[in-house]
Scaffold this active site. Structure first.
Site, short mmCIF file in Angstrom:
data_model
loop_
_atom_site.label_atom_id
_atom_site.label_comp_id
_atom_site.label_asym_id
_atom_site.label_seq_id
_atom_site.Cartn_x
_atom_site.Cartn_y
_atom_site.Cartn_z
N ARG A 154 2.51 8.19 6.81
CA ARG A 154 2.81 8.21 8.25
C ARG A 154 4.28 7.91 8.51
NH1 ARG A 154 -0.94 3.61 10.01
NH2 ARG A 154 -0.32 2.97 7.92
N PHE A 167 -3.48 -0.48 6.96
CA PHE A 167 -4.08 -1.80 6.79
C PHE A 167 -5.17 -1.79 5.72
CE2 PHE A 167 -2.41 -2.22 11.27
CZ PHE A 167 -1.35 -3.05 10.92
N THR A 213 4.01 1.45 -0.86
CA THR A 213 4.75 1.44 -2.12
C THR A 213 3.90 2.02 -3.25
OG1 THR A 213 5.94 -0.53 -1.38
CG2 THR A 213 6.01 -0.05 -3.72
N LYS A 266 6.64 -6.40 10.95
CA LYS A 266 6.03 -5.71 9.80
C LYS A 266 7.05 -4.96 8.95
CE LYS A 266 2.29 -2.43 8.78
NZ LYS A 266 3.06 -1.30 8.25
N PHE A 278 3.81 -8.61 -8.91
CA PHE A 278 4.94 -9.44 -8.47
C PHE A 278 5.42 -10.25 -9.67
CE2 PHE A 278 3.70 -8.15 -4.38
CZ PHE A 278 4.60 -8.61 -3.42
N LYS A 304 0.83 -1.21 0.00
CA LYS A 304 0.00 0.00 0.00
C LYS A 304 0.86 1.26 0.00
CE LYS A 304 -2.70 0.14 3.49
NZ LYS A 304 -1.59 0.57 4.31
N TRP A 309 7.02 -0.97 -8.31
CA TRP A 309 8.05 -1.53 -7.43
C TRP A 309 9.34 -1.78 -8.22
CZ3 TRP A 309 10.82 -6.15 -7.18
CH2 TRP A 309 11.49 -6.39 -5.97
N ALA A 333 -3.64 1.63 12.41
CA ALA A 333 -5.06 1.56 12.04
C ALA A 333 -5.79 0.43 12.74
CB ALA A 333 -5.20 1.43 10.53
#
Length: 556
Positions: free
Chosen positions: A94, A301, A73, A105, A381, A71, A409, A273
């Site tokens: 954030r 999240f 990224t 994480k 991916f 998210k 990415w 969150a």
């Protein structure tokens, strides 16, 4: 491909004054922390409020899985993509908490060729905001116990002290403690505990305050304890609000950094969150909207937590009107929602993708409930197959929306141009009719029940008599108009983290409720969610070290 930290380290950063100039921020209004990060002055922010707002884009996601969704990224990539197609855009995300950074994480700077830099600084001490929040919170904790020690003129019931301590680390041993042991000189022993800093009401207040005056008022409104007659004791009663504001004076000013492609990024605030409201600061978002034509921000999240709180708490309180939303999904995460084990995600499984799409569909429906148009970003991916990608696109099309494959990415802004063009079209279409999920006038329990039924698709919210009585008492005290902040596992629409997909008909137990009077919401703690996380069996900290050149390795 290089690791995230290797990519970040190889980046060609520009002086922060050049980055600020992209948004017409004069260098004298940038308070530098080194050469590559700065705080934006309060005087400039006040002047900028006269300007017209740009368009606000929310990036949210499906429920997180160990497979990853990307998210942040995607937020960074989309900001770069908008700039690539000639738009004046900024991102707002954030700050990173040390807890997940050293836990499981990881950091919060994005990944691959869609990152915010300096990555190491941002994931560690950054500009000291979290330390200031921790200090301000714990100053209030110390003042509560000190007041009790010196005679307790406010008649605080020591059994009803609600203000816990915090630290920015995962430490399950501190969840429940007994404080003031060791004799008369140390005060009166009582049960207490720690939360992680990102769950602190001070963090929420910093992220919702509009200026220093508003910050001090909100800090003063914090309820720290109750008397025997159950009347509240506020931080202002302890004369704590002034000193707390002093500690937070610099922390309130948003931080400006840059992406790998030297585009402006505001990184400020960091409430989780799953246990808090999960959005960056109002100060950063509203400032960015005055300086850029498009502002891309994220909510933590999945959309059931972050987006719901973004809409029902942040937008409601700050008067924000998002123009569009992007829902991030990956083929791998959808397969996991479809029942595939993590170690088998590399093999093609179109049927599992189709099954897992039910989770994505639920989030699409939920975002549309708020009147905000949505588009799906498939975060690519290398293991994704054409058949799996087409299955996602076909499912989303059947929901009346569009899914766009994004390769940011691996390719940076070049890999997300298509999404950038489509987001601009969506934002400029004027179709957004944003409205919160529930009205201020509803009872607190009905607000909780509304979120359970309409967002989680549960049968009902369950709470015992004591919880319901507490909610009614807060309503009688004038807090019934506040929104609710649901503290719940991020992994499922239910309170069972192992129940993936799109479950329906489950009950959601509300174990405890907490009044955050300064922040302006009521926290409903559901199921087994913890406000102080623990470390995993093999924490990420085991792989973080300084190499022979004195450079940090292992951050992600």
């Amino acid at each position: 491909m290089k690791s995230d930290i290797e990519i970040a380290r190889a980046a060609k950063k520009k002086p922060i004054q050049e980055v600020g100039a992209r948004l017409d921020i004069p260098s004298e209004h940038l308070l530098p922390y080194g050469h590559d990060k700065a705080k934006v002055s309060a005087a400039f922010i006040a002047e900028a409020r006269k300007r017209k707002d740009g368009k606000l884009i929310l990036v949210t996601a499906i429920n997180p899985t160990p497979a990853g969704e990307g998210k942040t990224t995607t937020t960074v990539g989309l900001g770069d993509g908008l700039n690539r197609i000639g738009k004046k855009a900024a991102i707002c995300i954030r700050e990173a908490s040390l807890g997940p950074c050293f836990g499981v994480k990881g950091g919060a700077a994005g990944g691959g060729y869609a990152q915010v830099i300096p990555m190491e600084d941002m994931n560690l001490h950054f500009t000291g905001d979290f330390h200031a929040i921790t200090s301000a919170h714990n100053l209030l904790s110390a003042l509560v116990d000190n007041h009790i020690y010196w005679g307790n003129a406010l008649e605080i019931d020591t059994r009803r002290v609600t203000w816990r301590r915090v630290m920015d680390m995962n430490d399950r041993a501190l969840r429940e403690i007994v404080s003031s042991l060791g004799g008369v000189a140390n005060g009166f022993p009582r049960e207490a505990g720690f939360d992680i800093t990102v769950a602190s009401e001070v963090m929420a207040i910093l992220c919702l305050a509009t200026d220093l005056k508003d910050l001090q008022k909100r800090l003063g409104d914090i309820i720290v304890a109750y008397r025997r007659d159950k009347s509240p004791v506020y931080a202002r009663d302890l004369k704590a609000d002034g000193a707390m504001t002093v500690l937070l004076k610099d922390a309130l000013q948003p931080n400006l950094v840059q992406t790998l492609e030297n585009n402006p990024a505001f990184v400020h605030g960091g409430p989780f969150a799953n246990i808090a409201h999960g959005c960056n600061s109002v100060m950063a978002t509203t400032t960015a909207l005055k300086l850029a034509d498009y502002v891309v921000t994220e909510a933590g999240f999945g959309a059931d937590l972050g987006a719901e709180k973004f809409f029902d708490i942040k937008c409601r309180k700050a008067g924000l009107k998002p123009a569009a939303a992007v829902i991030v999904a990956t083929v791998r995460a959808l397969k996991m929602n479809g029942g595939v084990k993590k170690e088998e995600l590399g093999a093609e499984n179109v049927e599992a993708v189709k099954t897992g799409c039910a989770n994505l569909g639920r989030h699409i429906e939920n975002v549309k409930q708020f009147g905000v148009p949505a588009i799906v970003a498939i975060n690519h991916f290398h293991s994704d197959t054409e058949a799996e990608i087409e299955a996602v696109k076909a499912y989303v099309a059947a929901q009346g929306e569009e899914a766009v494959l994004c390769r940011h990415w691996a390719e940076g802004s070049a890999g997300i141009e298509e999404l950038a063009h489509k987001v601009v079209a969506l934002a400029e279409s004027g179709v957004s009719q944003f409205a919160p999920l529930y009205a201020d006038e509803m009872t607190l329990f009905d607000k909780i029940d509304t979120v359970v039924k309409r967002i989680y698709r549960g049968s009902e919210a369950i709470a015992d008599k004591a919880v319901r009585a507490q909610l009614r008492q807060w309503e009688e005290q004038g807090y019934g108009h506040l929104p609710v902040c649901m503290a719940k596992t991020q992994y499922s629409f239910s309170t069972d983290p192992n129940l993936r997909g799109a479950p329906t008909g489950h009950a959601v137990p509300v174990r405890e409720v907490r009044l955050s009077a300064g922040a302006g919401f009521v926290v409903a703690i559901c199921g087994e969610i913890m406000t102080m996380p623990g470390l995993p069996k093999v924490p990420s900290s085991e792989h973080i070290f300084l190499n022979d050149d004195g450079l940090i390795e292992g951050l992600s």
